[in-house]
Design an enzyme around this catalytic site. Structure first.
Site, mmCIF file in Angstrom:
data_model
loop_
_atom_site.group_PDB
_atom_site.id
_atom_site.type_symbol
_atom_site.label_atom_id
_atom_site.label_comp_id
_atom_site.label_asym_id
_atom_site.label_seq_id
_atom_site.Cartn_x
_atom_site.Cartn_y
_atom_site.Cartn_z
ATOM 1 N N HIS A 197 0.812 -1.218 0.000
ATOM 2 C CA HIS A 197 0.000 0.000 0.000
ATOM 3 C C HIS A 197 0.844 1.266 0.000
ATOM 4 O O HIS A 197 0.315 2.367 -0.148
ATOM 5 C CB HIS A 197 -0.943 0.013 1.215
ATOM 6 C CG HIS A 197 -0.240 0.186 2.533
ATOM 7 N ND1 HIS A 197 0.065 -0.864 3.366
ATOM 8 C CD2 HIS A 197 0.209 1.299 3.164
ATOM 9 C CE1 HIS A 197 0.666 -0.414 4.450
ATOM 10 N NE2 HIS A 197 0.767 0.900 4.341
ATOM 11 N N ASP A 227 -0.349 -7.446 0.890
ATOM 12 C CA ASP A 227 0.212 -6.123 1.152
ATOM 13 C C ASP A 227 1.736 -6.176 1.098
ATOM 14 O O ASP A 227 2.419 -6.100 2.115
ATOM 15 C CB ASP A 227 -0.257 -5.605 2.512
ATOM 16 C CG ASP A 227 -0.015 -4.104 2.674
ATOM 17 O OD1 ASP A 227 0.498 -3.481 1.720
ATOM 18 O OD2 ASP A 227 -0.341 -3.561 3.749
#
Length: 471
Positions: A197, A227
């Site tokens: 992210h 992620d």
């Protein structure tokens, strides 16, 4: 007199040889006991869960006394666990039941600000909703939980579940600031592993704001879903290919391999905003519904984190465990922080840790959800608490890029001695554990040289006597 000297030489030689053997044994044992030196063994809990199967077990963890506990669903499985030397706890819901409950929650309409994970200690899937979840969404979630049954527990929590971008950080991009994770390689190029992210593919990163020369560019990654992301170092970046992660104050920890985190394990996180902090693993295979999207397969911990810590490394005993994803709370009040398992990330990206051979990802796996001995002192069902004492954040502690020194000018001045995380970290990087053995070996070598000198001196005197007598 000659007999006395001969006896002394023999004693010296025997003592020296014995010292060499003892010293070598001490060094061998010390090196064998170094954390991460040969990779973690398969723990008894994981082995038992694999043997007995998901229908007869529901995970394993470390009890308050340090013994492995395995949750089982029948008396036969309990007997097998006890014969293996672990403690059995008979529970109502199997791992198959817990996984089914989690699947039902995933299939329900997504609600940002919620998260859930399997709590092995309470034999439940615990669903948490932060302060942003409305009363209507909460009611709908409770209704879904009722259809599942007693294997789900609902809780409201303070704060908000967010990713940890922004704040001071050693890696900078136009879209935000993050912390470096681990240096990795595909065998040809050098890369930095960090949170997905933090920036999409094509993001250019700098070591300091305003730098004219880039640190590297994001070439692969995924978020949401997972992620993690991969930043390829630019040519000529001197910090590339380090196997050390920085923990502030110019100190670093050498990373020798990768592993799966386990419930109850004490772990350490280093981040650019808050420095070094520690806590316990409280859940695995967690799902978090961030405002930006849902991420699954995360590690849930009591370690604190704040904006800017995203992407920073999670580690223990010299082993890479994860990358900081997000959570709630802060390092004053405490909270819950979630981590992307590093093994799953490396497997997906086809890379391994710098300074290692073969595939660390194959050793780490993608998260088994089983406990590994590590000295836990809290049960997996314990509520999130404030992270254990850590170094105060200095607003720029380097994390994991290069030589392990401070990249961002942190004023973190914690020492590597005494108590707290730095004391535990110092045991990982301290070479003094082999010191006694090396001292014994050195003394033995000196004794051998002395015995040799005594013999040479005796022979020299005999030779001089022979020449003087005309022989």
């Amino acid at each position: 007199m000659r007999h006395t000297r001969r006896t002394a030489r023999r004693i010296t030689r025997l003592a020296a040889v014995g010292g060499l053997l003892c010293g070598s044994l001490l060094v061998t044992r010390a090196m064998a006991n170094e954390p991460g030196s040969s990779g973690p063994p398969v723990p008894v809990g994981e082995r038992l869960v694999a043997q007995l199967g998901a229908a007869r077990t529901a995970g394993s963890w470390l009890g308050a006394d340090g013994r492995t506990v395995v949750a089982v669903t029948d008396a036969g499985a309990a007997a097998d666990v006890r014969r293996a030397g672990a403690r059995a706890e008979v529970v109502r819901h199997s791992m198959r039941d817990l996984r089914s409950a989690a699947a039902t929650l995933r299939a329900a309409p997504r609600v940002p600000g919620t998260a859930w994970s399997m709590d092995y200690g309470s034999n439940e899937v615990v669903v948490r909703a932060d302060s942003t979840v409305s009363a209507g969404d909460w009611s709908r979630l409770v209704a879904v939980a009722r259809t599942i049954g007693a294997s789900v527990r609902m809780e409201r929590t303070r704060g908000t579940f967010t990713t940890r971008v922004d704040g001071a950080s050693p890696i900078f991009a136009s879209g935000g600031r993050c912390s470096a994770g681990f240096d990795v390689t595909d065998g040809r190029d050098a890369f930095l592993l960090t949170a997905g992210h933090c920036g999409p593919v094509g993001t250019t990163w700098f070591a300091r704001p305003g730098d004219a020369t880039a640190l590297g560019t994001t070439v692969s990654g995924t978020f949401p879903g997972n992620d993690f992301s991969l930043v390829r170092y630019d040519d000529g970046v001197s910090r590339a290919q380090s196997d050390v992660v920085a923990i502030g104050g110019g100190r670093g920890v050498r990373i020798t391999g990768a592993a799966d985190p386990v419930v109850g394990q004490r772990v350490f996180r280093s981040g650019s905003t808050t420095g070094l902090h520690s806590g316990r693993v409280t859940g695995l295979n967690a799902t978090v519904n961030y405002p930006e999207g849902t991420v699954t397969g995360l590690v849930q911990t009591t370690v604190c984190a704040e904006p800017g810590d995203s992407g920073g490394p999670l580690f223990a005993d010299g082993l890479a465990l994860g990358l900081t994803s997000g959570g709630n709370g802060d390092c004053d009040a405490g909270g819950t922080t979630f981590f992307q398992p590093v093994g799953a990330a490396m497997t997906a990206l086809g890379v391994r840790l710098t300074g290692t051979t073969g595939s660390d990802a194959s050793e780490a796996g993608a998260g088994s959800g089983q406990a590994r001995p590590g000295g836990a002192d809290v049960a997996p069902s314990a509520p999130p608490a404030s992270s254990e004492a850590g170094a105060p954040g200095g607003g720029g502690t380097g994390t994991g890029v290069g030589t392990g020194t401070n990249m961002g000018g942190a004023d973190n001045t914690g020492t590597a001695s005494g108590t707290g995380p730095y004391a535990a970290i110092s045991r990982v990087v301290n070479t003094r554990s082999v010191g006694p053995g090396l001292l014994v070996i050195g003394g033995s070598l000196i004794a051998l040289v002395a015995a040799r000198s005594m013999r040479s001196s005796r022979l020299s005197r005999r030779e001089r006597g022979a020449w003087s007598s005309g022989i």
